[in-house]
Write a protein that holds these residues in place. Structure first.
Motif, PDB file in Angstrom:
ATOM      1  N   GLN A  77       3.277  -6.029  46.884  1.00 49.17           N
ATOM      2  CA  GLN A  77       2.661  -7.018  47.170  1.00 49.17           C
ATOM      3  C   GLN A  77       2.845  -8.448  46.607  1.00 49.17           C
ATOM      4  OE1 GLN A  77      -0.137  -6.825  49.410  1.00 49.17           O
ATOM      5  NE2 GLN A  77       0.392  -4.775  49.501  1.00 49.17           N
ATOM      6  N   SER A  78       3.886  -8.461  45.724  1.00 49.48           N
ATOM      7  CA  SER A  78       4.150  -9.521  45.138  1.00 49.48           C
ATOM      8  C   SER A  78       4.926 -10.524  46.099  1.00 49.48           C
ATOM      9  CB  SER A  78       5.416  -9.361  44.252  1.00 49.48           C
ATOM     10  OG  SER A  78       6.568  -8.846  44.643  1.00 49.48           O
ATOM     11  N   SER A  79       5.463 -10.270  47.356  1.00 45.17           N
ATOM     12  CA  SER A  79       5.980 -10.924  48.386  1.00 45.17           C
ATOM     13  C   SER A  79       4.817 -11.740  49.139  1.00 45.17           C
ATOM     14  CB  SER A  79       6.883 -10.292  49.328  1.00 45.17           C
ATOM     15  OG  SER A  79       6.057  -9.573  50.021  1.00 45.17           O
ATOM     16  N   ARG A  80       3.710 -11.217  49.119  1.00 47.58           N
ATOM     17  CA  ARG A  80       2.558 -12.051  49.609  1.00 47.58           C
ATOM     18  C   ARG A  80       2.005 -12.745  48.768  1.00 47.58           C
ATOM     19  NH1 ARG A  80       0.179  -6.431  52.445  1.00 47.58           N
ATOM     20  NH2 ARG A  80       1.336  -6.562  54.144  1.00 47.58           N
ATOM     21  N   THR A  81       2.047 -12.734  47.415  1.00 54.57           N
ATOM     22  CA  THR A  81       1.344 -13.426  46.596  1.00 54.57           C
ATOM     23  C   THR A  81       2.074 -14.623  45.948  1.00 54.57           C
ATOM     24  OG1 THR A  81       1.970 -12.123  44.545  1.00 54.57           O
ATOM     25  CG2 THR A  81      -0.280 -11.637  45.392  1.00 54.57           C
ATOM     26  N   LEU A  82       3.384 -14.575  46.315  1.00 52.28           N
ATOM     27  CA  LEU A  82       4.502 -15.610  45.970  1.00 52.28           C
ATOM     28  C   LEU A  82       4.113 -17.080  46.489  1.00 52.28           C
ATOM     29  CD1 LEU A  82       6.885 -16.494  44.559  1.00 52.28           C
ATOM     30  CD2 LEU A  82       8.374 -15.366  46.383  1.00 52.28           C
ATOM     31  N   PRO A  83       3.957 -16.954  47.907  1.00 56.09           N
ATOM     32  CA  PRO A  83       3.902 -18.317  48.486  1.00 56.09           C
ATOM     33  C   PRO A  83       2.377 -18.697  48.199  1.00 56.09           C
ATOM     34  CG  PRO A  83       4.363 -16.493  50.057  1.00 56.09           C
ATOM     35  CD  PRO A  83       4.249 -15.893  49.023  1.00 56.09           C
ATOM     36  N   ILE A  84       1.203 -18.064  48.117  1.00 58.90           N
ATOM     37  CA  ILE A  84      -0.088 -18.477  47.533  1.00 58.90           C
ATOM     38  C   ILE A  84      -0.100 -19.095  46.190  1.00 58.90           C
ATOM     39  CG2 ILE A  84      -2.364 -17.810  47.057  1.00 58.90           C
ATOM     40  CD1 ILE A  84      -1.806 -15.474  49.156  1.00 58.90           C
ATOM     41  N   LEU A  85       0.725 -18.733  45.080  1.00 61.13           N
ATOM     42  CA  LEU A  85       0.547 -19.072  43.960  1.00 61.13           C
ATOM     43  C   LEU A  85       1.738 -20.249  43.897  1.00 61.13           C
ATOM     44  CD1 LEU A  85       0.642 -15.995  41.808  1.00 61.13           C
ATOM     45  CD2 LEU A  85      -1.031 -17.655  42.396  1.00 61.13           C
ATOM     46  N   ALA A  86       2.813 -20.274  44.653  1.00 55.93           N
ATOM     47  CA  ALA A  86       3.709 -21.667  44.928  1.00 55.93           C
ATOM     48  C   ALA A  86       2.844 -22.687  45.344  1.00 55.93           C
ATOM     49  CB  ALA A  86       4.972 -21.374  45.746  1.00 55.93           C
ATOM     50  N   ILE A  87       2.082 -22.701  46.265  1.00 59.10           N
ATOM     51  CA  ILE A  87       1.151 -23.606  46.977  1.00 59.10           C
ATOM     52  C   ILE A  87       0.128 -23.942  45.985  1.00 59.10           C
ATOM     53  CG2 ILE A  87      -0.687 -24.041  48.620  1.00 59.10           C
ATOM     54  CD1 ILE A  87       0.935 -22.314  50.714  1.00 59.10           C
ATOM     55  N   ALA A  88      -0.393 -23.016  45.174  1.00 58.62           N
ATOM     56  CA  ALA A  88      -1.457 -23.386  44.042  1.00 58.62           C
ATOM     57  C   ALA A  88      -0.482 -24.408  43.022  1.00 58.62           C
ATOM     58  CB  ALA A  88      -1.682 -22.258  43.379  1.00 58.62           C
ATOM     59  N   GLY A  89       0.607 -24.047  42.634  1.00 59.89           N
ATOM     60  CA  GLY A  89       1.357 -24.914  41.850  1.00 59.89           C
ATOM     61  C   GLY A  89       1.808 -26.468  42.391  1.00 59.89           C
ATOM     62  N   LEU A  90       1.985 -26.309  43.584  1.00 59.70           N
ATOM     63  CA  LEU A  90       2.190 -27.610  44.176  1.00 59.70           C
ATOM     64  C   LEU A  90       1.016 -28.482  44.434  1.00 59.70           C
ATOM     65  CD1 LEU A  90       4.793 -26.672  47.267  1.00 59.70           C
ATOM     66  CD2 LEU A  90       5.115 -27.980  45.070  1.00 59.70           C
ATOM     67  N   VAL A  91      -0.286 -27.665  44.550  1.00 53.63           N
ATOM     68  CA  VAL A  91      -1.399 -28.661  44.550  1.00 53.63           C
ATOM     69  C   VAL A  91      -1.783 -29.044  43.020  1.00 53.63           C
ATOM     70  CG1 VAL A  91      -3.993 -28.067  44.888  1.00 53.63           C
ATOM     71  CG2 VAL A  91      -2.438 -27.372  46.610  1.00 53.63           C
ATOM     72  N   VAL A  92      -1.701 -28.450  42.058  1.00 52.31           N
ATOM     73  CA  VAL A  92      -2.100 -28.730  40.658  1.00 52.31           C
ATOM     74  C   VAL A  92      -1.020 -29.987  40.471  1.00 52.31           C
ATOM     75  CG1 VAL A  92      -1.880 -28.144  38.266  1.00 52.31           C
ATOM     76  CG2 VAL A  92      -2.759 -26.727  39.993  1.00 52.31           C
ATOM     77  N   ALA A  93       0.344 -29.757  40.980  1.00 53.01           N
ATOM     78  CA  ALA A  93       1.190 -31.103  40.693  1.00 53.01           C
ATOM     79  C   ALA A  93       0.734 -32.318  41.406  1.00 53.01           C
ATOM     80  CB  ALA A  93       2.459 -30.570  41.057  1.00 53.01           C
ATOM     81  N   ALA A  94       0.320 -32.130  42.763  1.00 53.34           N
ATOM     82  CA  ALA A  94      -0.209 -33.157  43.360  1.00 53.34           C
ATOM     83  C   ALA A  94      -1.404 -33.921  42.796  1.00 53.34           C
ATOM     84  CB  ALA A  94      -0.396 -32.905  44.685  1.00 53.34           C
ATOM     85  N   LEU A  95      -2.260 -32.973  42.159  1.00 55.78           N
ATOM     86  CA  LEU A  95      -3.454 -33.623  41.569  1.00 55.78           C
ATOM     87  C   LEU A  95      -3.161 -34.104  40.368  1.00 55.78           C
ATOM     88  CD1 LEU A  95      -5.926 -30.324  42.156  1.00 55.78           C
ATOM     89  CD2 LEU A  95      -6.141 -32.664  43.239  1.00 55.78           C
ATOM     90  N   SER A  96      -2.306 -33.737  39.617  1.00 57.57           N
ATOM     91  CA  SER A  96      -1.925 -34.675  38.350  1.00 57.57           C
ATOM     92  C   SER A  96      -1.305 -35.667  38.677  1.00 57.57           C
ATOM     93  CB  SER A  96      -0.781 -33.588  37.664  1.00 57.57           C
ATOM     94  OG  SER A  96      -1.502 -32.507  37.175  1.00 57.57           O
ATOM     95  N   TRP A  97      -0.530 -35.917  39.908  1.00 59.11           N
ATOM     96  CA  TRP A  97       0.038 -37.113  40.369  1.00 59.11           C
ATOM     97  C   TRP A  97      -1.141 -38.232  40.840  1.00 59.11           C
ATOM     98  CZ3 TRP A  97       0.972 -38.999  45.507  1.00 59.11           C
ATOM     99  CH2 TRP A  97       1.742 -40.272  45.588  1.00 59.11           C
ATOM    100  N   LEU A  98      -2.013 -37.369  41.394  1.00 61.82           N
ATOM    101  CA  LEU A  98      -3.095 -38.393  42.110  1.00 61.82           C
ATOM    102  C   LEU A  98      -3.856 -38.718  40.779  1.00 61.82           C
ATOM    103  CD1 LEU A  98      -4.164 -36.375  45.191  1.00 61.82           C
ATOM    104  CD2 LEU A  98      -3.216 -38.602  45.012  1.00 61.82           C
TER     105      LEU A  98
END
Length: 127
Positions: A77-98
């Motif tokens: 299942q790691s290939s299914r969770t990889l994009p979800i957690l990568a998007i979560a990391g991008l969202v946290v980075a965007a929230l930090s920038w905002l």
């Protein structure tokens, strides 16, 4: 019975560990425990103590370490969770920038999460 791990899965696990370390550094900077150097001067990541941002970066680091362990053990299942957690990391980075954080320190973690996301959505990553 041991599962075989591809070299791409090994590289992605190592990149997830690197992403977790960067997220931990950002968390320490949000808690004002670690300063940031830009151009030879020391400054802090944000103007004040940012508890919510620090907690979000700590959660991101924990999830990245969990993902790395799943990738390393070649969990199906790691290939299914990889994009979800990568998007979560991008969202946290965007929230930090905002939230007022400078863009340059956020670039490496955003680029790393974009690489993980790119691998995660490739058709060959499902195998």
């Amino acid at each position: 019975m041991s599962k075989s791990r591809s070299s791409a899965m090994t590289v992605m696990a190592l990149l997830a560990i690197l992403a977790a370390l960067l997220a931990l550094v950002h968390a320490l900077q949000m808690f004002r425990l670690l300063p940031l150097t830009l151009g030879g001067t020391f400054m802090f990541f944000t103007q004040g103590l940012n508890i919510v941002g620090g907690i979000l970066w700590l959660a991101t680091a924990a999830l990245d370490l969990w993902l790395a362990s799943r990738l390393w053990s070649a969990h199906p299942q790691s290939s299914r969770t990889l994009p979800i957690l990568a998007i979560a990391g991008l969202v946290v980075a965007a929230l930090s920038w905002l939230g007022g954080s400078p863009r340059m320190p956020l670039f490496p973690i955003a680029a790393l999460n974009a690489i993980l996301l790119g691998y995660g959505v490739m058709p060959g990553a499902k195998r």
